[in-house]
Design a protein around this motif. Structure first.
Motif, PDB file in Angstrom:
ATOM      1  N   SER A  25      60.888  65.262  51.845  1.00 43.47           N
ATOM      2  CA  SER A  25      60.422  65.137  52.759  1.00 43.47           C
ATOM      3  C   SER A  25      59.208  66.979  52.435  1.00 43.47           C
ATOM      4  O   SER A  25      58.607  67.199  53.044  1.00 43.47           O
ATOM      5  CB  SER A  25      61.709  65.720  53.803  1.00 43.47           C
ATOM      6  N   ASP A  26      59.636  67.144  51.262  1.00 42.95           N
ATOM      7  CA  ASP A  26      59.252  68.113  50.753  1.00 42.95           C
ATOM      8  C   ASP A  26      57.541  67.824  50.350  1.00 42.95           C
ATOM      9  O   ASP A  26      56.741  68.162  50.515  1.00 42.95           O
ATOM     10  CB  ASP A  26      59.587  68.831  48.995  1.00 42.95           C
ATOM     11  N   ALA A  27      57.508  66.455  49.550  1.00 40.40           N
ATOM     12  CA  ALA A  27      56.570  65.892  49.500  1.00 40.40           C
ATOM     13  C   ALA A  27      55.585  65.734  50.540  1.00 40.40           C
ATOM     14  O   ALA A  27      53.843  65.879  50.729  1.00 40.40           O
ATOM     15  CB  ALA A  27      56.301  64.438  48.845  1.00 40.40           C
ATOM     16  N   TYR A  28      56.197  65.019  52.059  1.00 35.69           N
ATOM     17  CA  TYR A  28      55.647  64.555  53.197  1.00 35.69           C
ATOM     18  C   TYR A  28      54.770  66.073  53.207  1.00 35.69           C
ATOM     19  O   TYR A  28      53.245  66.600  53.633  1.00 35.69           O
ATOM     20  CB  TYR A  28      56.202  64.122  53.688  1.00 35.69           C
ATOM     21  N   ILE A  29      55.615  67.207  53.137  1.00 37.89           N
ATOM     22  CA  ILE A  29      55.204  69.077  53.486  1.00 37.89           C
ATOM     23  C   ILE A  29      53.910  69.736  52.657  1.00 37.89           C
ATOM     24  O   ILE A  29      52.787  69.647  53.797  1.00 37.89           O
ATOM     25  CB  ILE A  29      56.007  69.374  53.577  1.00 37.89           C
ATOM     26  N   ASN A  30      53.917  68.737  51.589  1.00 38.05           N
ATOM     27  CA  ASN A  30      52.859  69.548  51.039  1.00 38.05           C
ATOM     28  C   ASN A  30      51.627  69.130  50.687  1.00 38.05           C
ATOM     29  O   ASN A  30      50.883  69.607  50.545  1.00 38.05           O
ATOM     30  CB  ASN A  30      53.464  69.761  49.636  1.00 38.05           C
ATOM     31  N   LEU A  69      48.748  63.267  43.643  1.00 38.94           N
ATOM     32  CA  LEU A  69      50.893  63.381  43.407  1.00 38.94           C
ATOM     33  C   LEU A  69      51.134  62.786  44.151  1.00 38.94           C
ATOM     34  O   LEU A  69      52.232  62.431  44.143  1.00 38.94           O
ATOM     35  CB  LEU A  69      50.759  64.504  42.717  1.00 38.94           C
ATOM     36  N   PHE A  70      51.457  63.654  45.007  1.00 44.51           N
ATOM     37  CA  PHE A  70      52.459  63.961  46.840  1.00 44.51           C
ATOM     38  C   PHE A  70      52.334  62.368  47.184  1.00 44.51           C
ATOM     39  O   PHE A  70      53.715  61.888  47.440  1.00 44.51           O
ATOM     40  CB  PHE A  70      51.627  64.757  47.566  1.00 44.51           C
ATOM     41  N   THR A  71      51.101  62.030  46.933  1.00 45.58           N
ATOM     42  CA  THR A  71      51.308  60.116  47.930  1.00 45.58           C
ATOM     43  C   THR A  71      52.299  59.306  46.787  1.00 45.58           C
ATOM     44  O   THR A  71      53.563  58.433  46.876  1.00 45.58           O
ATOM     45  CB  THR A  71      49.817  59.466  47.759  1.00 45.58           C
ATOM     46  N   LYS A  72      52.088  59.665  45.054  1.00 42.59           N
ATOM     47  CA  LYS A  72      52.763  58.699  44.016  1.00 42.59           C
ATOM     48  C   LYS A  72      54.616  59.370  44.443  1.00 42.59           C
ATOM     49  O   LYS A  72      55.199  58.215  44.027  1.00 42.59           O
ATOM     50  CB  LYS A  72      52.155  58.847  42.506  1.00 42.59           C
ATOM     51  N   ALA A  73      54.511  59.969  44.969  1.00 47.44           N
ATOM     52  CA  ALA A  73      55.997  60.785  44.839  1.00 47.44           C
ATOM     53  C   ALA A  73      56.464  60.301  46.300  1.00 47.44           C
ATOM     54  O   ALA A  73      57.746  59.759  46.195  1.00 47.44           O
ATOM     55  CB  ALA A  73      55.897  62.389  44.615  1.00 47.44           C
ATOM     56  N   ILE A  74      55.803  60.050  47.385  1.00 44.72           N
ATOM     57  CA  ILE A  74      56.015  60.084  48.422  1.00 44.72           C
ATOM     58  C   ILE A  74      56.329  58.213  48.141  1.00 44.72           C
ATOM     59  O   ILE A  74      57.532  56.909  48.860  1.00 44.72           O
ATOM     60  CB  ILE A  74      55.351  59.710  49.935  1.00 44.72           C
ATOM     61  N   THR A  75      55.559  57.058  47.076  1.00 41.19           N
ATOM     62  CA  THR A  75      55.856  55.929  47.535  1.00 41.19           C
ATOM     63  C   THR A  75      57.179  55.617  46.910  1.00 41.19           C
ATOM     64  O   THR A  75      57.678  55.132  47.039  1.00 41.19           O
ATOM     65  CB  THR A  75      54.479  55.363  46.291  1.00 41.19           C
ATOM     66  N   LEU A 133      49.880  62.130  59.230  1.00 39.81           N
ATOM     67  CA  LEU A 133      51.051  61.912  58.331  1.00 39.81           C
ATOM     68  C   LEU A 133      52.339  62.395  59.168  1.00 39.81           C
ATOM     69  O   LEU A 133      53.811  61.819  59.195  1.00 39.81           O
ATOM     70  CB  LEU A 133      50.067  62.812  57.431  1.00 39.81           C
ATOM     71  N   LEU A 134      52.335  63.530  59.689  1.00 36.10           N
ATOM     72  CA  LEU A 134      53.842  64.294  59.908  1.00 36.10           C
ATOM     73  C   LEU A 134      53.878  64.040  61.493  1.00 36.10           C
ATOM     74  O   LEU A 134      55.122  63.614  61.476  1.00 36.10           O
ATOM     75  CB  LEU A 134      52.963  65.661  59.514  1.00 36.10           C
ATOM     76  N   THR A 135      53.373  63.150  62.351  1.00 40.70           N
ATOM     77  CA  THR A 135      53.312  62.152  63.526  1.00 40.70           C
ATOM     78  C   THR A 135      54.446  61.321  62.581  1.00 40.70           C
ATOM     79  O   THR A 135      55.380  61.135  63.841  1.00 40.70           O
ATOM     80  CB  THR A 135      52.404  62.112  64.754  1.00 40.70           C
ATOM     81  N   ARG A 136      53.842  60.568  61.759  1.00 41.60           N
ATOM     82  CA  ARG A 136      54.576  59.455  61.560  1.00 41.60           C
ATOM     83  C   ARG A 136      55.714  59.458  61.043  1.00 41.60           C
ATOM     84  O   ARG A 136      56.772  58.768  61.615  1.00 41.60           O
ATOM     85  CB  ARG A 136      53.617  58.935  60.750  1.00 41.60           C
ATOM     86  N   VAL A 137      55.816  60.680  60.279  1.00 39.56           N
ATOM     87  CA  VAL A 137      57.527  60.793  59.437  1.00 39.56           C
ATOM     88  C   VAL A 137      58.205  61.978  59.968  1.00 39.56           C
ATOM     89  O   VAL A 137      59.139  62.626  59.618  1.00 39.56           O
ATOM     90  CB  VAL A 137      56.983  61.269  57.720  1.00 39.56           C
ATOM     91  N   SER A 138      57.619  62.720  61.389  1.00 36.26           N
ATOM     92  CA  SER A 138      58.394  63.549  61.928  1.00 36.26           C
ATOM     93  C   SER A 138      59.911  63.556  61.590  1.00 36.26           C
ATOM     94  O   SER A 138      60.872  64.894  61.606  1.00 36.26           O
ATOM     95  CB  SER A 138      58.405  63.238  63.513  1.00 36.26           C
ATOM     96  N   ALA A 139      60.495  62.500  61.875  1.00 34.53           N
ATOM     97  CA  ALA A 139      61.835  62.663  61.678  1.00 34.53           C
ATOM     98  C   ALA A 139      62.443  62.795  59.933  1.00 34.53           C
ATOM     99  O   ALA A 139      63.599  63.352  60.290  1.00 34.53           O
ATOM    100  CB  ALA A 139      62.348  60.965  61.739  1.00 34.53           C
ATOM    101  N   THR A 140      61.571  62.426  59.319  1.00 32.61           N
ATOM    102  CA  THR A 140      62.153  62.638  58.049  1.00 32.61           C
ATOM    103  C   THR A 140      61.611  64.683  57.772  1.00 32.61           C
ATOM    104  O   THR A 140      62.117  65.163  57.004  1.00 32.61           O
ATOM    105  CB  THR A 140      60.909  62.214  57.169  1.00 32.61           C
TER     106      THR A 140
END
Length: 186
Positions: A140-145, A128-134, A162-169
């Motif tokens: 950002s909340d979806a990446y964190i969760n 579900l979080f992956t779908k939300a991110i897509t 994951l978190l290294t890749r989206v560190s700016a987000t």
């Protein structure tokens, strides 16, 4: 407050009309009685609306009664029910929001939180979080969760990637740093 100002405007408007167009003079007591009735009716209406705004669930139930076929009221009512610690009641609202608008990221995120935090079904939460991110790549909340779900499953390398890749987000977000610390510590 607002009702008094409105009534004062009605009085001044009535006075202006009588002076401008010579409309029949209105008895001042009749005008005062009209204004009092107007103020009372507006105060009652305000009180009734304030009861609807009393909490998030009653507010979103009212919105749902007026717009049952819209995704946002369904999602927001589901979110309010989750906040009231009744996640199982929220699921039908969130599923309905998805069926109405499948490209709306928020209900996927909210369902993901139910599966992560209340049901401990981490695979469903990840999906579900992956779908939300897509649907919303900067969510950002979806990446964190999502990282939190990876951590719960012991998939620490995926959390770090994951978190290294989206560190700016997720910059400045405590949850992101916490999940990254958990992954590195494990």
């Amino acid at each position: 407050s607002a009702a008094v100002l409105f009534a004062a405007g009605v009085v001044k408007g009535g006075q202006w009309c009588t002076e401008r167009w010579g409309i029949m003079k209105v008895d001042k007591y009749l005008l005062a009685a009209f204004c009092c009735c107007l103020i009372v009716s507006l105060a009652v209406t305000t009180y009734q609306r304030n009861r609807v705004w009393g909490n998030k669930i009653s507010l979103w139930r009212d919105v749902m009664s007026k717009s049952p076929n819209k995704a946002r009221p369904n999602n927001n009512l589901g979110s309010a029910v989750i906040d009231a610690n009744r996640p199982d009641e929220a699921i039908p609202f969130l599923e309905r929001a998805i069926s109405i608008k499948p490209d709306y990221a928020d209900p996927y995120y909210n369902l993901g939180n139910i599966f992560l935090l209340h049901r401990e079904d981490y695979n469903a939460a990840i999906s579900l979080f992956t779908k939300a991110i897509t649907l919303r790549p900067g969510f950002s909340d979806a990446y964190i969760n999502l990282a939190g779900a990876y951590n719960q499953m012991g998939r620490y390398d995926e959390t770090i990637r994951l978190l290294t890749r989206v560190s700016a987000t997720i910059a400045g977000r405590i949850g992101g740093h916490f999940n990254l610390c958990v992954a590195y510590a494990s």
